[in-house]
Write a protein that holds these residues in place. Structure first.
Motif, PDB file in Angstrom:
ATOM      1  N   UNK A   1       0.618  -1.424  -0.015  1.00 28.31           N
ATOM      2  CA  UNK A   1      -0.046   0.081  -0.117  1.00 28.31           C
ATOM      3  C   UNK A   1       0.873   1.210  -0.016  1.00 28.31           C
ATOM      4  N   UNK A   2       2.148   1.125   0.309  1.00 30.86           N
ATOM      5  CA  UNK A   2       2.985   2.347   0.385  1.00 30.86           C
ATOM      6  C   UNK A   2       3.255   2.738  -1.001  1.00 30.86           C
ATOM      7  N   UNK A   3       3.216   2.046  -1.846  1.00 33.69           N
ATOM      8  CA  UNK A   3       3.316   2.500  -3.252  1.00 33.69           C
ATOM      9  C   UNK A   3       2.342   3.438  -3.570  1.00 33.69           C
ATOM     10  N   UNK A   4       1.155   3.698  -2.999  1.00 33.36           N
ATOM     11  CA  UNK A   4       0.058   4.444  -3.302  1.00 33.36           C
ATOM     12  C   UNK A   4       0.052   5.695  -2.551  1.00 33.36           C
ATOM     13  N   UNK A   5       1.103   5.931  -1.759  1.00 35.58           N
ATOM     14  CA  UNK A   5       1.226   6.947  -0.648  1.00 35.58           C
ATOM     15  C   UNK A   5       1.024   8.541  -1.618  1.00 35.58           C
TER      16      UNK A   5
END
Ligand code: SF4
Length: 281
Positions: A23-27
């Protein structure tokens, strides 16, 4: 459930392309476009897809049959076959005790419904950009012609998304360019809808992408079709002469893995424009 088990489950369910983003890739995304707006506990975003058979494009390339692509390349492939793959992968995740939110590939351009259900919440309807999510999940790149390209199939796939609270090892981003570096696609459009190229950055991955005049694409009769889900969505260009020319270039230059005995383009491509030459630039 680890990444290997999930990959095997996806293949067993018919997936031809598959990847996972943490999910961090969508920060960098705004709440209106963020997976956690839909499912706040999301830890992984899974992207699955099935190939568009090259033969489903044959009737459009020859200008002799459009129904085959409309069903086996678009409607049935997306709303029946790929949906079945998506729901089966979601079921496998839920068999292991992880919630899995299956999301069809609906156009993110659809306007919100305007009223937030809770104070401070984002107004519905939140939809994710599937091609963007696919790049973050390591499936491929946004090609210069403006659609998702994967190393195996180029632009020939339909994809959907699953949000889950399972923590799954992410798939590495594709780092090698799929579209030949420096090659233009400017001549691929008989209507002049392909504009200048600029850099698009997704999750730190930089890609040269041409500006596309989608107003012209909405009027295009060269294999493009209106968005199947909503008039506000971008038209479906995957069978249009621009993307068919992209397939031809990728195959001839050996840029994709799914190869065939005969070249895709056997003669002048069909368009409504007499003497159109997509390679004139
Ligand atoms: S869909 Fe039609 S108008 Fe749009 S870029 Fe492709 S060929 Fe041109």
């Amino acid at each position: 459930m680890d990444a290997q088990e999930l990959t095997q489950a996806a293949k067993a369910a018919g997936a031809d392309v598959f990847g996972v983003a943490d999910i961090e890739r969508f920060d960098e995304l705004a709440p209106e476009a963020h997976p956690r707006t839909i499912f706040p506990e999301t830890r992984s975003v899974v992207v699955v897809g099935r190939r568009i058979p090259r033969g489903a494009l044959r009737g459009v390339e020859e200008g002799t049959n459009f129904t085959n692509y409309a069903l086996y390349g678009a409607d049935w492939l997306d709303n029946r076959f790929t949906s079945l793959t998506t729901i089966q992968v979601a079921e496998r995740l839920e068999d292991h005790g992880w919630e899995a939110v299956p999301l069809p590939n609906l156009p993110p351009e659809v306007p919100s419904m305007g009223v937030a259900v809770r104070p401070g919440a984002v107004a519905p309807n939140v939809l994710l950009a599937a091609d963007d999510a696919a790049v973050r999940a390591g499936l491929g790149e946004i090609g210069t012609v403006g659609v998702l390209l994967t190393p195996e199939f180029g632009p020939r796939q339909r994809i959907q998304i699953i949000l889950t609270d399972a923590e799954i090892e992410p798939t590495p981003l594709v780092t090698e360019p799929i579209w030949p570096p420096g090659k233009t696609c400017e001549g691929f459009c008989p209507l002049g809808a392909i504009g200048p190229v600029s850099e698009r950055v997704i999750c730190g991955k930089t890609m040269p992408v041409a500006a596309i005049d989608h107003a012209k694409c909405r009027r295009c009769k060269n294999g493009a079709s209106p968005n199947r889900h909503h008039p506000a969505g971008k038209p479906d260009r995957l069978a249009a002469v621009c993307v068919r020319s992209c397939i031809d270039v990728l195959e001839r230059e050996g840029r994709i893995g799914n190869t065939f005995a005969l070249a895709f383009r056997q003669r002048e491509p069909w368009t409504l424009t007499p003497d159109f030459d997509p390679y004139r630039v």
